[in-house]
Design a protein around this motif. Structure first.
Motif, short mmCIF file in Angstrom:
data_model
loop_
_atom_site.label_atom_id
_atom_site.label_comp_id
_atom_site.label_asym_id
_atom_site.label_seq_id
_atom_site.Cartn_x
_atom_site.Cartn_y
_atom_site.Cartn_z
N ALA A 47 52.95 40.74 32.84
CA ALA A 47 52.00 41.43 33.71
C ALA A 47 52.38 42.91 33.83
O ALA A 47 53.46 43.23 34.29
N TYR B 201 45.57 41.02 34.08
CA TYR B 201 46.88 40.45 33.77
C TYR B 201 47.56 39.78 34.97
O TYR B 201 48.03 38.64 34.85
N ALA C 3 45.24 36.55 17.17
CA ALA C 3 45.53 37.88 17.72
C ALA C 3 46.24 38.75 16.70
O ALA C 3 46.10 39.97 16.72
N GLU C 4 47.03 38.12 15.81
CA GLU C 4 47.79 38.92 14.85
C GLU C 4 47.03 39.15 13.55
O GLU C 4 47.50 39.86 12.68
N MET D 193 43.75 45.91 32.72
CA MET D 193 45.05 45.88 33.41
C MET D 193 45.05 44.96 34.64
O MET D 193 46.05 44.33 34.95
N LEU D 194 43.91 44.94 35.34
CA LEU D 194 43.88 44.13 36.56
C LEU D 194 43.71 42.64 36.28
O LEU D 194 43.89 41.81 37.16
N LEU E 183 50.94 45.04 35.63
CA LEU E 183 50.78 45.46 37.01
C LEU E 183 51.25 44.32 37.90
O LEU E 183 50.67 43.26 37.93
N PHE F 126 39.08 41.99 44.76
CA PHE F 126 40.30 41.75 44.00
C PHE F 126 41.36 41.04 44.85
O PHE F 126 42.00 40.09 44.39
N TRP G 155 45.27 31.67 26.77
CA TRP G 155 45.40 30.22 26.74
C TRP G 155 46.28 29.77 27.90
O TRP G 155 47.00 30.57 28.50
N SER H 8 48.81 32.44 29.58
CA SER H 8 49.48 33.39 28.68
C SER H 8 48.40 34.14 27.93
O SER H 8 47.27 33.66 27.81
N TRP H 9 48.76 35.32 27.41
CA TRP H 9 47.74 36.11 26.71
C TRP H 9 48.37 37.09 25.73
O TRP H 9 49.57 37.37 25.79
N ARG H 10 47.57 37.55 24.81
CA ARG H 10 47.91 38.66 23.91
C ARG H 10 46.73 39.62 23.92
O ARG H 10 45.57 39.18 23.86
N THR H 11 47.03 40.91 23.96
CA THR H 11 45.97 41.92 23.91
C THR H 11 46.09 42.70 22.62
O THR H 11 47.18 43.10 22.24
N ARG H 12 44.95 42.89 21.95
CA ARG H 12 44.94 43.63 20.69
C ARG H 12 43.99 44.82 20.82
O ARG H 12 42.79 44.62 21.07
N PRO H 13 44.50 46.05 20.68
CA PRO H 13 43.58 47.20 20.69
C PRO H 13 42.70 47.15 19.45
O PRO H 13 43.14 46.72 18.38
N ARG I 140 26.00 52.97 29.22
CA ARG I 140 25.64 51.90 28.28
C ARG I 140 24.73 50.88 28.92
O ARG I 140 24.04 50.15 28.24
N ARG J 54 35.91 46.73 26.65
CA ARG J 54 35.90 48.13 26.19
C ARG J 54 37.11 48.90 26.72
O ARG J 54 37.39 50.01 26.30
N ARG J 55 37.80 48.35 27.74
CA ARG J 55 39.01 48.99 28.28
C ARG J 55 40.10 47.93 28.35
O ARG J 55 39.80 46.74 28.41
N GLU J 56 41.34 48.35 28.37
CA GLU J 56 42.40 47.36 28.53
C GLU J 56 42.32 46.82 29.97
O GLU J 56 42.40 47.59 30.93
N MET K 277 49.88 45.87 20.43
CA MET K 277 49.75 44.53 21.00
C MET K 277 50.47 44.47 22.35
O MET K 277 51.60 44.87 22.46
N THR K 278 49.77 43.98 23.35
CA THR K 278 50.39 43.88 24.67
C THR K 278 51.01 42.51 24.84
O THR K 278 50.36 41.50 24.60
N PRO K 279 52.29 42.45 25.18
CA PRO K 279 52.92 41.14 25.34
C PRO K 279 52.46 40.43 26.60
O PRO K 279 51.80 41.02 27.44
N SER K 280 52.86 39.18 26.72
CA SER K 280 52.42 38.39 27.88
C SER K 280 53.26 38.70 29.10
O SER K 280 53.93 37.85 29.65
#
Lengths: 87, 457
Positions: free
Chosen positions: B6, A44, A84-85, A41-42, B8, B353, A69, A53-58, B282, A37-39, B1-4
């Motif tokens: 990091a 990554y 992802a695309e 960030m931690l 952070l 973490f 993967w 490797s990864w791709r994020t899609r809103p 939720r 439900r949130r990006e 789209m967020t690229p690969s």
């Protein structure tokens, strides 16, 4: 092969824990689709650290979708990127 | 789209000891406040102008609240904004030392009535805040993509600077170095910028991130996130000008009081929206942070009501000490509750973490990293919550009948501080033990990147 998990209703640190646990089970050629439900960030830097490797899609059912993967695993990477695309 | 890539970098995050030294100071100062209340009893709540009350107040504001908020800012800036504080370990060490020594010195000077001590403690605290504000401002200046929390951090840090400047002005006056004119006005200004500016605005900005994240609520409405903090900051400036004009006889005091009424509505609105978000959680599982936050937000409502009754119903407060009651409600009921609840998420989460990161870096799977619930049990945290709630009730009662309730309130506050300290230190103990085990079992010592989280296929 695609594996999906939905962590959108969980509170920290469960989304990260579930995602990392699912990644441990990932076989060569497999990729993981995470519904969040949130990006995450931690997530990554942990993925970076773990060699993924990864791709994020809103968008998607909860807000964000992440496709992950193993780095260098092209058999998993190509369908993951296509997935992802695809809107 | 967020690229690969990091977003952070872990190298940017400060070592865990940076925020923890501030967080672990909080229960110690809370315990000191409790001991002071037990020792002086009713004298500590005689009036908002007594030296014992000033000592007690500053143990809460500087020792508990500012300590935790400094630690949180050092931690959150790189995480939220990708902008680390330069030379963070060195700067945080100095800021922590100066803040701690300055707070102890200020409190001791109030209790001993030492003008020289006040001057020295004021200078030490001033230096701590100058170093902190400069370092944080530099990091905020370097932020490339600002968001609502970054804006709130900017405004809160400016409010801290204003609070400190007003505090130093009062110290200079109380030390006899310069005449202290209109002390009532300058004290109220110092108090308003400290509580309604520095503390409230930062808590609001941080709430935009941590309430939806940790309490699994919907996001705050966009109009609240984008407008509330800047509007309240501007409102505080206008209120200060109106109150100043009234203090110097240029305006009737009603203008400033009426304007403050509008600001009170703003804070009540934020509290109401947050309570509503919590009702829309939720995942309706029992959560101690939600309990602490609910208590703190309801206390905002009670304080708002007390303030309105005290200002607009003459004679209502004849038998009460509305300022003391408001102080208890805002400091202990609201601010300490919110910060206490937040500590119960941030400390276990950071521990988890950092351990997780250590495990991934070392590739060591033989050691199990405990999750947040294992680092801090719900039961232990809830036990402290109930004692904290009893302490709030008893302290509020002590503001009304100090002869009877001041020492029992100190006792309850002391038990709450000890339980909070025990809970936080137990998280740190588990963290250190697991970290040692990971280092000992690691096939690759240190934090060499590139470790894998699964055995090689």
């Amino acid at each position: 092969m695609k594996h999906s998990i939905d962590v959108s209703m969980l509170e920290p640190c469960e989304p990260l824990e579930r995602t990392l646990a699912a990644l441990r089970e990932l076989q060569p050629g497999d990729y993981l689709h995470v519904i969040h439900r949130r990006e995450p960030m931690l997530l990554y830097p942990l993925l970076e650290q773990g060699g993924f490797s990864w791709r994020t899609r809103p968008g998607g059912p909860a807000g964000y979708e992440v496709f992950i993967w193993r780095r260098g695993d092209d058999v998993a990477g190509q369908p993951a990127l296509q997935d992802a695309e695809t809107r | 789209m967020t690229p690969s890539v990091a977003n952070l970098s872990l190298e940017q995050a400060p070592p865990i000891s940076v925020p923890f030294r501030f967080f672990l100071s909080a229960p110690l100062f809370l315990l000191a406040a409790a001991l002071l209340l037990c020792w002086f009893g009713p004298d500590a709540l005689a009036s908002r102008w007594s030296y014992q009350t000033l000592a007690l107040t500053h143990l809460f504001t500087l020792g508990v609240l500012t300590s935790v908020m400094f630690g949180a800012l050092f931690q959150m800036l790189p995480v939220l904004a990708g902008s680390p504080v330069p030379r963070v370990t060195l700067i945080a060490s100095w800021v922590h030392l100066l803040l701690t020594v300055g707070t102890v010195g200020l409190v001791a000077s109030f209790l001993l009535g030492s003008a020289f001590g006040l001057t020295v403690a004021g200078a030490v605290l001033g230096l701590a805040i100058v170093v902190f504000v400069s370092a944080i401002a530099l990091a905020l200046w370097r932020v490339e993509v600002a968001n609502v929390t970054i804006t709130a951090m900017w405004l809160a840090v400016i409010a801290l600077g204003i609070t400190a400047a007003l505090g130093l002005h009062l110290v200079v006056g109380m030390s006899g170095l310069a005449p202290l004119v209109r002390p009532f006005f300058y004290t109220n200004l110092h108090l308003a910028w400290g509580l309604l500016g520095w503390v409230a605005l930062l808590l609001m900005g941080v709430a935009y991130q941590v309430v939806p994240m940790f309490q699994v609520t919907p996001e705050y409405p966009v109009w609240i996130r984008q407008r509330m903090v800047p509007v309240l900051f501007a409102g505080l400036i206008v209120w200060g000008l109106l109150a100043g004009a009234a203090a110097y006889g240029r305006l009737p005091s009603g203008a400033a009081t009426g304007w403050m009424g509008l600001l009170v509505v703003g804070y009540l609105l934020f509290a109401g929206v947050t309570l509503r978000l919590q009702r829309q959680r939720r995942r309706r599982v029992s959560d101690v942070t939600v309990l602490f936050w609910r208590t703190g937000l309801i206390a905002v409502g009670v304080c708002g009501l007390l303030w309105v009754l005290g200002r607009f119903l003459p004679g209502w407060d004849a038998r009460l000490e509305p300022d003391l009651l408001l102080g208890v409600g805002l400091l202990l009921g609201t601010a300490v509750s919110l910060v206490n609840g937040m500590l119960y998420k941030i400390v276990p989460f950071l521990s988890w973490f950092h351990l997780q990161n250590r495990q991934l870096a070392s590739g060591c799977l033989s050691v199990r990293v405990p999750n947040m619930k294992e680092l801090l049990s719900d039961r232990a945290a809830k036990r402290q919550y109930w004692v904290h709630l009893a302490a709030i009730g008893c302290c509020a009662g002590a503001a009304l009948v100090p002869d009877w309730l001041a020492r029992p309130a100190g006792l309850l506050l002391g038990i709450s501080a000890l339980l909070l300290g025990k809970n936080l230190f137990s998280v740190v103990t588990i963290y250190r033990r697991t970290n040692r085990e990971l280092l000992a079992a690691s096939p690759v010592s240190g934090t060499t990147p590139g470790g894998d989280i699964a055995p090689a296929p």
